[in-house]
Write an enzyme that holds these catalytic residues in place. Structure first.
Site, short mmCIF file in Angstrom:
data_model
loop_
_atom_site.label_atom_id
_atom_site.label_comp_id
_atom_site.label_asym_id
_atom_site.label_seq_id
_atom_site.Cartn_x
_atom_site.Cartn_y
_atom_site.Cartn_z
NE ARG A 103 -2.37 -1.50 3.38
CZ ARG A 103 -2.03 -2.47 3.71
NH1 ARG A 103 -2.44 -3.73 2.89
NH2 ARG A 103 -1.50 -3.06 4.81
CD GLU A 136 2.03 -5.66 14.20
OE1 GLU A 136 1.22 -5.56 13.16
OE2 GLU A 136 3.29 -5.06 13.83
#
Length: 175
Positions: free
Chosen positions: A61, A98
């Site tokens: 993105r 994460e």
């Protein structure tokens, strides 16, 4: 104000890509060409007075608005991609996510040594990917001129991780 417009359009996707995460989806923004142009103008306004030689966008993105920004400013665009996606000689940097581990790469000849690079991505969360991208730029002898993001999740405090590379950290909308 651009921040208000963006907050109306950015979509929250709960539990994506894993339970407990609220993903900020920018794809609704892509439906509105005028808003996209306004976003590029707003980023450029935030970067006034900063010397930039090239813009690096982080897959995937970060390519969307990073390339538009580079094009508008008449600057080269540098793709930073996931491992194994660039066709020429690369250097790589691994980092923790994460939810796992990842490696990104940049072409060895992406820019001239000493170039001042703006790193762009759609979202600043924990900063792991952006720190890895910053290390790649530095390995090739570049200087991080600034960062730009569409969204910054300020509650995760990633800006502190980036300040050792550059204090210029721009975002259009913060949560």
């Amino acid at each position: 104000m651009i921040q208000d417009k963006l907050k109306l359009e950015i979509r929250d996707i709960v539990d994506f890509p894993k339970p407990g995460i609220v993903f900020k989806d920018i794809t609704p923004l892509l439906k509105d060409a005028a808003l996209c142009n306004e976003m590029i103008d707003a980023i450029i306004d935030q970067l006034q007075g900063i010397e930039i030689d090239a813009i690096a966008g982080i897959e995937s993105r970060g390519f969307l608005f990073g390339f538009l920004l580079a094009n508008r400013l008449g600057l080269p665009f540098i793709p930073i991609r996931k491992q194994g996606k660039l066709p020429f000689k690369t250097i790589s940097e691994s980092y923790a996510l994460e939810y796992g581990q990842a490696t990104i790469e940049i072409h060895e000849d992406a820019f001239e040594r000493g170039s001042r690079i703006l790193i762009h991505d759609d979202l600043l969360a924990t900063g792991g990917t952006v720190v890895a991208a910053s290390k790649l730029i530095e390995k090739l002898g570049g200087v991080i001129a600034a960062y730009s993001f569409i969204i910054s999740l300020d509650f995760l405090k990633a800006k502190g991780r980036l300040s050792r590379f550059s204090d210029t950290i721009c975002s259009l909308v913060s949560y």
